[in-house]
Motif scaffolding. Sequence first.
Motif, PDB file in Angstrom:
ATOM      1  N   LEU A  10       0.829  -1.207   0.000  1.00 55.80           N
ATOM      2  CA  LEU A  10       0.000   0.000   0.000  1.00 55.80           C
ATOM      3  C   LEU A  10       0.863   1.257   0.000  1.00 55.80           C
ATOM      4  CD1 LEU A  10      -2.888  -0.884   2.480  1.00 55.80           C
ATOM      5  CD2 LEU A  10      -2.993  -0.719  -0.016  1.00 55.80           C
ATOM      6  N   ARG A  11       1.915   1.241   0.791  1.00 56.60           N
ATOM      7  CA  ARG A  11       2.833   2.393   0.850  1.00 56.60           C
ATOM      8  C   ARG A  11       3.480   2.616  -0.520  1.00 56.60           C
ATOM      9  NH1 ARG A  11       5.083   0.916   5.094  1.00 56.60           N
ATOM     10  NH2 ARG A  11       6.802  -0.260   4.192  1.00 56.60           N
ATOM     11  N   ARG A  12       3.909   1.553  -1.149  1.00 58.96           N
ATOM     12  CA  ARG A  12       4.525   1.659  -2.477  1.00 58.96           C
ATOM     13  C   ARG A  12       3.523   2.196  -3.499  1.00 58.96           C
ATOM     14  NH1 ARG A  12       7.520  -3.340  -3.849  1.00 58.96           N
ATOM     15  NH2 ARG A  12       9.076  -2.332  -2.567  1.00 58.96           N
ATOM     16  N   SER A  13       2.288   1.727  -3.448  1.00 61.76           N
ATOM     17  CA  SER A  13       1.256   2.220  -4.368  1.00 61.76           C
ATOM     18  C   SER A  13       1.013   3.707  -4.169  1.00 61.76           C
ATOM     19  CB  SER A  13      -0.053   1.448  -4.162  1.00 61.76           C
ATOM     20  OG  SER A  13       0.121   0.108  -4.522  1.00 61.76           O
ATOM     21  N   ARG A  14       0.948   4.148  -2.917  1.00 61.36           N
ATOM     22  CA  ARG A  14       0.719   5.563  -2.633  1.00 61.36           C
ATOM     23  C   ARG A  14       1.905   6.404  -3.106  1.00 61.36           C
ATOM     24  NH1 ARG A  14      -3.086   8.549  -3.124  1.00 61.36           N
ATOM     25  NH2 ARG A  14      -4.365   7.005  -2.089  1.00 61.36           N
ATOM     26  N   GLN A  15       3.130   5.894  -2.930  1.00 59.11           N
ATOM     27  CA  GLN A  15       4.315   6.621  -3.391  1.00 59.11           C
ATOM     28  C   GLN A  15       4.311   6.771  -4.909  1.00 59.11           C
ATOM     29  OE1 GLN A  15       7.315   4.102  -1.661  1.00 59.11           O
ATOM     30  NE2 GLN A  15       7.523   5.374   0.170  1.00 59.11           N
ATOM     31  N   ILE A  16       3.944   5.721  -5.602  1.00 64.55           N
ATOM     32  CA  ILE A  16       3.866   5.769  -7.066  1.00 64.55           C
ATOM     33  C   ILE A  16       2.812   6.788  -7.487  1.00 64.55           C
ATOM     34  CG2 ILE A  16       3.199   4.463  -9.134  1.00 64.55           C
ATOM     35  CD1 ILE A  16       4.374   1.954  -7.645  1.00 64.55           C
ATOM     36  N   ALA A  17       1.649   6.744  -6.837  1.00 57.73           N
ATOM     37  CA  ALA A  17       0.568   7.676  -7.177  1.00 57.73           C
ATOM     38  C   ALA A  17       0.994   9.122  -6.945  1.00 57.73           C
ATOM     39  CB  ALA A  17      -0.679   7.351  -6.356  1.00 57.73           C
ATOM     40  N   LEU A  20       3.464  10.196  -9.679  1.00 55.69           N
ATOM     41  CA  LEU A  20       2.850  10.350 -10.995  1.00 55.69           C
ATOM     42  C   LEU A  20       1.782  11.439 -11.044  1.00 55.69           C
ATOM     43  CD1 LEU A  20       2.540   6.611 -12.052  1.00 55.69           C
ATOM     44  CD2 LEU A  20       4.216   8.290 -12.838  1.00 55.69           C
ATOM     45  N   ASP A  21       1.083  11.681  -9.934  1.00 57.21           N
ATOM     46  CA  ASP A  21      -0.055  12.599  -9.977  1.00 57.21           C
ATOM     47  C   ASP A  21       0.067  13.858  -9.123  1.00 57.21           C
ATOM     48  OD1 ASP A  21      -1.429  11.020 -11.745  1.00 57.21           O
ATOM     49  OD2 ASP A  21      -2.728  10.103 -10.253  1.00 57.21           O
ATOM     50  N   GLY A  22       0.940  13.885  -8.136  1.00 59.86           N
ATOM     51  CA  GLY A  22       0.906  15.044  -7.252  1.00 59.86           C
ATOM     52  C   GLY A  22       2.214  15.427  -6.613  1.00 59.86           C
ATOM     53  N   ALA A  23       3.309  15.236  -7.306  1.00 57.09           N
ATOM     54  CA  ALA A  23       4.619  15.514  -6.711  1.00 57.09           C
ATOM     55  C   ALA A  23       4.891  17.006  -6.533  1.00 57.09           C
ATOM     56  CB  ALA A  23       5.725  14.888  -7.557  1.00 57.09           C
ATOM     57  N   TRP A  24       4.323  17.838  -7.415  1.00 55.20           N
ATOM     58  CA  TRP A  24       4.608  19.276  -7.370  1.00 55.20           C
ATOM     59  C   TRP A  24       3.315  20.080  -7.341  1.00 55.20           C
ATOM     60  CZ3 TRP A  24       6.838  16.076 -11.152  1.00 55.20           C
ATOM     61  CH2 TRP A  24       8.138  15.671 -10.867  1.00 55.20           C
ATOM     62  N   ASP A 102      -3.795   8.350  -8.371  1.00 58.36           N
ATOM     63  CA  ASP A 102      -4.273   8.652  -7.026  1.00 58.36           C
ATOM     64  C   ASP A 102      -5.595   7.926  -6.780  1.00 58.36           C
ATOM     65  OD1 ASP A 102      -4.016  10.067  -4.525  1.00 58.36           O
ATOM     66  OD2 ASP A 102      -5.630  11.384  -5.229  1.00 58.36           O
ATOM     67  N   LEU A 103      -6.473   7.945  -7.763  1.00 51.71           N
ATOM     68  CA  LEU A 103      -7.753   7.251  -7.655  1.00 51.71           C
ATOM     69  C   LEU A 103      -7.536   5.748  -7.486  1.00 51.71           C
ATOM     70  CD1 LEU A 103     -10.842   7.173  -7.801  1.00 51.71           C
ATOM     71  CD2 LEU A 103     -10.637   7.154 -10.296  1.00 51.71           C
ATOM     72  N   ASN A 104      -6.652   5.165  -8.284  1.00 49.78           N
ATOM     73  CA  ASN A 104      -6.391   3.732  -8.190  1.00 49.78           C
ATOM     74  C   ASN A 104      -5.771   3.353  -6.843  1.00 49.78           C
ATOM     75  OD1 ASN A 104      -7.528   3.149 -10.640  1.00 49.78           O
ATOM     76  ND2 ASN A 104      -5.593   3.050 -11.749  1.00 49.78           N
ATOM     77  N   ALA A 105      -4.862   4.170  -6.334  1.00 51.01           N
ATOM     78  CA  ALA A 105      -4.276   3.895  -5.012  1.00 51.01           C
ATOM     79  C   ALA A 105      -5.361   3.967  -3.939  1.00 51.01           C
ATOM     80  CB  ALA A 105      -3.143   4.873  -4.718  1.00 51.01           C
ATOM     81  N   SER A 106      -6.265   4.923  -4.047  1.00 56.96           N
ATOM     82  CA  SER A 106      -7.365   5.044  -3.077  1.00 56.96           C
ATOM     83  C   SER A 106      -8.311   3.850  -3.159  1.00 56.96           C
ATOM     84  CB  SER A 106      -8.142   6.339  -3.302  1.00 56.96           C
ATOM     85  OG  SER A 106      -7.338   7.449  -3.012  1.00 56.96           O
ATOM     86  N   LEU A 107      -8.617   3.404  -4.375  1.00 57.09           N
ATOM     87  CA  LEU A 107      -9.459   2.218  -4.537  1.00 57.09           C
ATOM     88  C   LEU A 107      -8.823   1.008  -3.865  1.00 57.09           C
ATOM     89  CD1 LEU A 107     -10.553   2.564  -8.285  1.00 57.09           C
ATOM     90  CD2 LEU A 107     -12.041   2.744  -6.276  1.00 57.09           C
TER      91      LEU A 107
END
Length: 120
Positions: A10-17, A20-24, A102-107
């Motif tokens: 889960l942590r890895r999925s959130r880090q990827i999200a 890809l979607d909200g780093a900056w 982000d949506l996929n990590a939340s799902l």
Amino acid sequence: MIDHEVARRLRRSRQIATLLDGAWRIPYTPWRFGLDSLLGLLPVAGDVLGALLGLAIVWQARQLGAPRGLLMRMLGNIGLDFLLGSVPVVGDIADVAFRKNDLNASLLEDWVAKTQAGKS
């Protein structure tokens, strides 16, 4: 699967999200963007690469034993983003507004929470 392994995935999925979607953050706005938005600026290849990187979260879900329906929904989010990305200008806006990773990590997180609650 042990809880440590679930937490790690889960942590890895959130880090990827996040990457890809909200780093900056876009200055003076609440909007965030990530590597996926930058890749989307490259015609075709950027959208393909963004979709491939997004599959990493689906892979984590599969490794956790997520049901087929959840995996299909996650793949559908990636496919929708890919289709939107193929439209000039609209695709660039969609990459910032529709945060598929982000949506996929939340799902995935929601599914794990429900599964863990059912075990108690």
